[in-house]
Design a protein around this motif. Sequence first.
Motif, PDB file in Angstrom:
ATOM      1  N   LEU A   1       0.851  -1.106  -0.038  1.00 30.48           N
ATOM      2  CA  LEU A   1      -0.143   0.059  -0.049  1.00 30.48           C
ATOM      3  C   LEU A   1       0.827   1.159   0.000  1.00 30.48           C
ATOM      4  CD1 LEU A   1      -2.747  -1.139   2.579  1.00 30.48           C
ATOM      5  CD2 LEU A   1      -2.889  -0.976   0.123  1.00 30.48           C
ATOM      6  N   ASP A   2       0.600   2.179  -1.049  1.00 29.76           N
ATOM      7  CA  ASP A   2       1.391   3.585  -0.894  1.00 29.76           C
ATOM      8  C   ASP A   2       0.811   4.565  -0.033  1.00 29.76           C
ATOM      9  OD1 ASP A   2       2.775   2.444  -2.931  1.00 29.76           O
ATOM     10  OD2 ASP A   2       1.496   3.109  -4.492  1.00 29.76           O
ATOM     11  N   VAL A   3      -0.645   4.350   0.502  1.00 28.12           N
ATOM     12  CA  VAL A   3      -1.109   5.434   1.304  1.00 28.12           C
ATOM     13  C   VAL A   3      -2.066   4.580   2.152  1.00 28.12           C
ATOM     14  CG1 VAL A   3      -1.102   7.297  -0.556  1.00 28.12           C
ATOM     15  CG2 VAL A   3      -3.151   5.852  -0.295  1.00 28.12           C
ATOM     16  N   PRO A   4      -2.202   5.050   3.477  1.00 25.79           N
ATOM     17  CA  PRO A   4      -3.245   4.308   4.141  1.00 25.79           C
ATOM     18  C   PRO A   4      -4.600   4.155   3.632  1.00 25.79           C
ATOM     19  CG  PRO A   4      -1.933   6.007   5.479  1.00 25.79           C
ATOM     20  CD  PRO A   4      -1.753   6.255   4.124  1.00 25.79           C
ATOM     21  N   VAL A   5      -5.152   2.982   4.244  1.00 25.19           N
ATOM     22  CA  VAL A   5      -6.523   2.864   3.704  1.00 25.19           C
ATOM     23  C   VAL A   5      -7.455   3.509   4.600  1.00 25.19           C
ATOM     24  CG1 VAL A   5      -8.195   0.910   3.174  1.00 25.19           C
ATOM     25  CG2 VAL A   5      -5.772   0.520   2.577  1.00 25.19           C
ATOM     26  N   ILE A   6      -8.375   4.291   4.045  1.00 27.41           N
ATOM     27  CA  ILE A   6      -9.413   4.978   4.871  1.00 27.41           C
ATOM     28  C   ILE A   6     -10.666   4.409   4.791  1.00 27.41           C
ATOM     29  CG2 ILE A   6     -10.805   7.103   5.142  1.00 27.41           C
ATOM     30  CD1 ILE A   6      -7.667   7.213   5.548  1.00 27.41           C
ATOM     31  N   MET A   7     -11.014   3.484   5.928  1.00 26.45           N
ATOM     32  CA  MET A   7     -12.263   2.780   5.751  1.00 26.45           C
ATOM     33  C   MET A   7     -12.928   2.664   7.128  1.00 26.45           C
ATOM     34  SD  MET A   7     -10.855  -0.912   5.360  1.00 26.45           S
ATOM     35  CE  MET A   7     -12.539  -1.618   5.576  1.00 26.45           C
ATOM     36  N   ALA A   8     -14.186   2.428   7.578  1.00 28.30           N
ATOM     37  CA  ALA A   8     -14.806   2.377   8.892  1.00 28.30           C
ATOM     38  C   ALA A   8     -15.102   0.868   8.747  1.00 28.30           C
ATOM     39  CB  ALA A   8     -16.154   3.113   8.596  1.00 28.30           C
ATOM     40  N   PRO A   9     -14.328   0.031   9.719  1.00 24.92           N
ATOM     41  CA  PRO A   9     -14.656  -1.598   9.777  1.00 24.92           C
ATOM     42  C   PRO A   9     -16.172  -1.526  10.356  1.00 24.92           C
ATOM     43  CG  PRO A   9     -12.632  -0.992  10.867  1.00 24.92           C
ATOM     44  CD  PRO A   9     -13.311   0.427  10.509  1.00 24.92           C
ATOM     45  N   PRO A  10     -16.836  -2.453   9.748  1.00 29.52           N
ATOM     46  CA  PRO A  10     -18.202  -2.914  10.343  1.00 29.52           C
ATOM     47  C   PRO A  10     -18.307  -3.474  11.595  1.00 29.52           C
ATOM     48  CG  PRO A  10     -17.304  -4.737   8.705  1.00 29.52           C
ATOM     49  CD  PRO A  10     -16.610  -3.536   8.857  1.00 29.52           C
ATOM     50  N   ARG A  11     -19.288  -3.453  12.163  1.00 27.84           N
ATOM     51  CA  ARG A  11     -19.459  -3.713  13.481  1.00 27.84           C
ATOM     52  C   ARG A  11     -19.313  -5.285  13.733  1.00 27.84           C
ATOM     53  NH1 ARG A  11     -24.848  -2.204  17.373  1.00 27.84           N
ATOM     54  NH2 ARG A  11     -23.885  -3.022  19.388  1.00 27.84           N
ATOM     55  N   GLY A  12     -18.509  -5.568  14.693  1.00 27.36           N
ATOM     56  CA  GLY A  12     -18.490  -7.054  15.191  1.00 27.36           C
ATOM     57  C   GLY A  12     -17.155  -7.540  14.321  1.00 27.36           C
ATOM     58  N   VAL A  13     -16.708  -6.867  13.382  1.00 26.81           N
ATOM     59  CA  VAL A  13     -15.589  -7.217  12.656  1.00 26.81           C
ATOM     60  C   VAL A  13     -14.145  -6.691  12.982  1.00 26.81           C
ATOM     61  CG1 VAL A  13     -14.901  -7.978  10.160  1.00 26.81           C
ATOM     62  CG2 VAL A  13     -17.025  -8.119  10.770  1.00 26.81           C
ATOM     63  N   ARG A  14     -13.071  -7.083  13.165  1.00 30.20           N
ATOM     64  CA  ARG A  14     -11.730  -6.517  13.368  1.00 30.20           C
ATOM     65  C   ARG A  14     -11.018  -6.730  12.162  1.00 30.20           C
ATOM     66  NH1 ARG A  14     -10.008  -9.468  16.706  1.00 30.20           N
ATOM     67  NH2 ARG A  14     -10.676  -8.616  18.725  1.00 30.20           N
ATOM     68  N   VAL A  15     -10.543  -5.588  11.677  1.00 25.37           N
ATOM     69  CA  VAL A  15      -9.781  -5.388  10.363  1.00 25.37           C
ATOM     70  C   VAL A  15      -8.516  -4.958  10.387  1.00 25.37           C
ATOM     71  CG1 VAL A  15      -9.753  -4.311   7.951  1.00 25.37           C
ATOM     72  CG2 VAL A  15     -11.977  -4.751   9.167  1.00 25.37           C
ATOM     73  N   ARG A  16      -7.497  -5.802   9.982  1.00 29.08           N
ATOM     74  CA  ARG A  16      -6.014  -5.511  10.192  1.00 29.08           C
ATOM     75  C   ARG A  16      -5.420  -5.663   8.873  1.00 29.08           C
ATOM     76  NH1 ARG A  16      -8.019  -3.640  14.241  1.00 29.08           N
ATOM     77  NH2 ARG A  16      -7.391  -4.133  16.416  1.00 29.08           N
ATOM     78  N   PHE A  17      -4.306  -4.557   8.516  1.00 31.30           N
ATOM     79  CA  PHE A  17      -3.435  -4.772   7.610  1.00 31.30           C
ATOM     80  C   PHE A  17      -2.119  -4.976   8.013  1.00 31.30           C
ATOM     81  CE2 PHE A  17      -6.920  -2.708   5.838  1.00 31.30           C
ATOM     82  CZ  PHE A  17      -7.101  -2.679   4.395  1.00 31.30           C
TER      83      PHE A  17
END
Length: 505
Positions: A432-448
Amino acid sequence: MVDAAKEPGGPQGRQPAADARTPDAAGAAPSGTDAPAEAAAGEESGGGDEPAAAVDGSDRDVAGSATGGAETLDRPLPEGVRRRVVGLASDALGGLPLAELPQSLRQYAKFTPARRAKYAATALAAALEAEPAFRSRIAERLRLGQPDLVRALESGTVPGAADPMDVAAAAYLVRSAGWSRLVAEAGEEAERAGAEGAAAEAARLVEKLQAELAEVRSAARADLDRQRAESEDVRREADSLRRRLRSLESDTRRAQAETRKVAAELEAVRAQAAAERNTAESEARRLRHRVTELENVAEQGRRSAREGRSVEDMRLRLLLDTVLQSAQGLQRELALPVSQIRPADLVEAVEPGSASPHDVARRGLAEDDPALLDQLLAIPQVHLVVDGYNVTKTGYPTLPLEQQRIRLLGGLAMLAQRTQAEVTCVFDGQDLDVPVIMAPPRGVRVRFSRTGETADELIRRLVRAEPQGRPVVVVSTDREVAEGVRKAGARPVASVLLLNRLARP
């Protein structure tokens, strides 16, 4: 000999009457009726009867054969005459009946004239020499095709404009008077023409070689002049190099003198640097002594601070002991028993060791059956770890990466809401060149994953971070990931299993 000459005079003697209207196989013109013998025969018979003319022609053949039979060649037939004779025999062979041909030539009767001349040349020449009757028939065909030449030979004259080879070939076949002489003269003429051609070719070759010799001599002179010019250029260049060498030697001597001067200056600079280094070392020793003094002062300050903090700790410990002794006195006064049960022991759940994700595989479900994932997620405190891009590129690889993440996270959110399982979705973030702008859904942990780390490595770290005995399910088709998490105690499942479960309502 007379019988052989008369043989074509019977049925063959009547054949020219038919051939007088069409060309023969050799392509000769049809025989005319203007021959002197035929005219004389016609006058004697009163009506120009064809059989009489044919018989007269046969008589001439017999006479010619009888006349020429005594003559022989004192050397082999010249090659040029032989080729003409074979060509005439090859052309006439196709027009003769098969029964009138020698046994050795019947196999060539159906060949074309060109093929007969090529493959039957030896057989034709032998038959013409050994079979007088066959030669007479070929001579008769020649008489029909070239009557003027044959009549001239029989009359003892040679046409001046005729080719000597044609004359010799016709004389050999007809065997008119003096035929051997004509054949010998044709051979001599051919040898003389060959010798003249060879002489002309030799003269032409000599002229060519003389011209080439002149060109070589001219090129040699030009090359010699060029080499002389190049030698002169080399001599001048050598003189120039000698002058340059003397100049360089002078420059070298000046450079050596300059080097000695610079070396003396360098030695002076080194002496000055040594003196400055001694001064700096003295200053450094003084500064180290000063630093030691300051460190001693700092240590004394820290010791004083520790002594002050020890007093405060002593007061706090005294207060804590007072509280503990008061609690123990209250416990003795109330006669409270020591508790062996904790609130967590009253919660209904599967104890460790009674069920695990690995036990579900023994229930006979297919690896891509959504019910298998439901059973795995029904295990208490299960942690579902998803290899994000592995799942999306298996299910919908044509979508852009952002749409793949949105679609997968939406399905995982609904799955987490239904099963109440802990869900962690891992994406590869090392490129990834730039950070990913996103809102993780409720109940799901998102990691890069971090820079320099793959999503597979992050999944292994997540599995190792879990306590021993906690059920962990990892969704990935990558064999290396599956083997790694299985060794760490997690249960790997294929990406298609999660896709099938998300596709089910």
